[in-house]
Structure formats: C-alpha cells, structure tokens
Design an enzyme around this catalytic site. Structure first.
Site, PDB file in Angstrom:
ATOM      1  N   ARG A  31       0.669  -1.171  -0.142  1.00  0.00           N
ATOM      2  CA  ARG A  31       0.097   0.106   0.133  1.00  0.00           C
ATOM      3  C   ARG A  31       0.978   1.265   0.063  1.00  0.00           C
ATOM      4  O   ARG A  31       0.560   2.275  -0.660  1.00  0.00           O
ATOM      5  CB  ARG A  31      -0.725   0.149   1.093  1.00  0.00           C
ATOM      6  CG  ARG A  31      -1.802   1.211   1.298  1.00  0.00           C
ATOM      7  CD  ARG A  31      -2.967   1.221   2.644  1.00  0.00           C
ATOM      8  NE  ARG A  31      -2.027   0.759   3.631  1.00  0.00           N
ATOM      9  CZ  ARG A  31      -2.696   0.572   4.859  1.00  0.00           C
ATOM     10  NH1 ARG A  31      -3.956   0.470   4.953  1.00  0.00           N
ATOM     11  NH2 ARG A  31      -1.857   0.382   6.065  1.00  0.00           N
ATOM     12  N   ALA A 128      -1.987 -17.590   7.472  1.00  0.00           N
ATOM     13  CA  ALA A 128      -0.633 -17.120   6.926  1.00  0.00           C
ATOM     14  C   ALA A 128       0.468 -17.493   7.544  1.00  0.00           C
ATOM     15  O   ALA A 128       1.491 -17.859   7.091  1.00  0.00           O
ATOM     16  CB  ALA A 128      -0.790 -15.682   6.782  1.00  0.00           C
ATOM     17  N   LYS A 179     -18.048 -17.671   6.928  1.00  0.00           N
ATOM     18  CA  LYS A 179     -17.188 -18.225   8.283  1.00  0.00           C
ATOM     19  C   LYS A 179     -16.623 -17.397   9.056  1.00  0.00           C
ATOM     20  O   LYS A 179     -16.624 -17.461  10.391  1.00  0.00           O
ATOM     21  CB  LYS A 179     -16.277 -19.129   7.721  1.00  0.00           C
ATOM     22  CG  LYS A 179     -15.131 -18.568   7.000  1.00  0.00           C
ATOM     23  CD  LYS A 179     -13.825 -18.422   7.984  1.00  0.00           C
ATOM     24  CE  LYS A 179     -12.898 -17.540   6.848  1.00  0.00           C
ATOM     25  NZ  LYS A 179     -11.728 -17.109   7.814  1.00  0.00           N
TER      26      LYS A 179
END
Length: 318
Positions: A31, A128, A179
């Site tokens: 970003r 991750a 979820k």
C-alpha cells in the site's frame, strides 16, 4: 509465471512467499512505499510475518507494480478496498481473489466486481503464519472457468500445499465470507465462558446457516462440507490465530469492535461482513439467526440476552 500479489498484509505476504517457493517471478505490491522499501532492504515484512524470508520477492507500491505485464494478479486486500483495487488494474490477465468477504457497499461477492477478465478465488483453512512456516495445508481454487482453476492448481500445488479445484465459486466465496461472522459468534462463546458444547453447537448450526444462504444464491450444498466451508470454519473458530474468533471473545468481555481491532492490530473481516451478509439474507428471505445476533451485538445489544433468545427459539427438526 509472472505474478503480482496486491496487498502486503499477512496473507498477501504468505502467498507471495509461496509463489516464490514455486519459482514464480513474484512482485508484492504494498500500500505504501515505506513498507515496500523495508521489505526490499531487509528481505522481511517488518509488520506482517517478520520471520518469513522474502529475498526472492520484489516489493513495490501498488501504483508501481508491473501489473500490465503479469500473467496473474492475486488480490489480498481488505474487502472494503477490493472494488477500488480491481477497477484500477490495467491489462486483462486473470485475477485470483485471496480476500474472504463481501463488498460492504453492495453485499456482492467479490469475484463479481472483476469485469472483462478471467477470475478465480482461493479459500480454505490457510492461516498465513502456518503457510509461511512451511507447514502442510490444503486449499480450494474455485472458478467458473475450470481450465483457469486447473492451471492455477498446477502452478502452486506441492507436497505441503495441496490444492483442490471447485467450479462452485458462488459457494466457495460465501463460505469464505460467512465463516468469519460465525467465528465472531464462536469467539463470543469463548468470551462468555460458555464451554465447548455451546461452541460446537454454534459452529454446527453455523454451517447450516451458511449453506441455506449459499443455496438460495445458487451454490451447491456440498461445498459447505468441504475445505472452504467446514474446514475453514473449524480452524477459524478454534485456533488461537483466528482474528475473528479473538475479536468475538474480546467484544464478549466488554471491548468495543474498534477496541478489539486495535488490540488485534489487523483487519477483522467478520466485522465488515456481518451487516452485508445479513442484508443479503433478508433480500433472499433466508433466516440467519446467528448472523442476526452478531449484528445485534455489534449494534450494542446484550450478548447474554441474545444467547438466551437463541437457545429459547422453538425446537425444530435438524
């Protein structure tokens, strides 16, 4: 392949690492320039997954990323930014969505925001931190273009990252979005100390809730029993790494949603998805009691009272 991963958070970083491990020419588009420069200088992402080695990855800003010459763009930005990012992508190479959520403005599935180019989504029980540590995991790549899904499967499947193909992109995307809302509810059970029986009940009824909405939107019910559904829901609701579960627990103990996000330090997608999911269900006339309860708690109602209301609903067949 030449791949650009847009989004330098934990999942974008882990997926870029995974691609580089498969010898793909990988650019991680961040970003801001400060983050990109830090990765380039140190070979690590200092804020997200600092232990993952990124020496084989080129880090740049989103504006400078070589998207026009890429074979694939993987988008791993928050759902609130997804529409803006994909609208600005040059070229016509396929997009792989790594984001689990709905568009907060329209309640649309994120893949429907990708126009004039092939699109697929990747979803499953894929924390991750574990992926970047090389621990084994399984995932699903879904696309209406089965040939695209198979090409991507071939590109990233390995003995430690097993990839399945599914043509039910509607179901896989609804699994990934819903979820997280169910995990907020499961975290609320943890926060109130209601026990594992109660939590298992929330998770099981959560699957039924997810499947009802998915079917109404055209998904296949069996998708919700697979990796993108039950698999991802279990790990999100039980693991200490689950941000949505942690946020639900913190809110149940008295934190506001904003305070919970600040303490966790990363995006909590369930907080962004709950209201769009509820609104979509209402338009489709689908009953989602757990989602409605989560939205009520986020709106300031007592979680203890809502637990009593849900447990007091008229009994019915499973």
């Amino acid at each position: 392949m030449k791949v650009v991963v847009v989004g330098g958070g934990s999942w974008g970083t882990a997926f870029a690492w995974l691609l580089a491990e498969h010898d793909h020419e990988t650019t991680l588009a961040c970003r801001d320039s400060v983050q990109a420069e830090a990765i380039a200088a140190t070979g690590h992402n200092p804020r997200y997954l600092p232990l993952a080695r990124l020496d084989r990855i080129t880090a740049t800003t989103i504006a400078e990323a070589p998207v026009a010459g890429a074979d694939l763009v993987a988008v791993a930005v928050p759902s609130s930014a997804f529409a803006e990012v994909v609208r600005a992508l040059p070229g016509d190479c396929p997009v792989l969505s790594l984001t689990k959520g709905l568009d907060p403005e329209t309640s649309q599935r994120l893949s429907t925001l990708v126009v004039d180019r092939p699109v697929a989504c990747l979803s499953g029980p894929n924390f991750a931190e574990e992926i970047a540590a090389g621990l084994p995991a399984a995932t699903v790549i879904a696309s209406e273009d089965e040939a695209l899904a198979v090409r991507l499967q071939d590109a990233i499947n390995s003995p430690t990252f097993r990839v399945y193909v599914n043509t039910d992109i509607v179901g896989v995307e609804f699994c990934g979005a819903a979820k997280n809302v169910m995990a907020l509810a499961a975290g609320g059970v943890d926060g109130l100390g209601l026990g594992d029986n109660a939590k298992a009940g929330v998770i099981t009824r959560g699957v039924a809730e997810m499947a009802r909405l998915g079917q109404a939107a055209g998904a296949r019910v069996e998708t919700f029993a697979g990796l993108a559904g039950m698999g991802d829901l279990m790990v999100t609701c039980w693991s200490k790494l689950g941000r949505n579960r942690r946020a639900g627990a913190l809110i149940a103990r008295g934190r506001t949603a904003e305070e919970a996000v600040a303490e966790i330090g990363q995006v909590v997608e369930g907080l962004n998805t709950a209201a769009p999911l509820r609104d979509l269900a209402r338009r489709l006339s689908v009953d989602l009691p757990i989602t409605e309860a989560v939205c009520s708690v986020l709106g300031g109602e007592s979680l203890t009272d809502l637990v009593g209301d849900i447990m007091g609903r008229t009994p019915k067949s499973e």
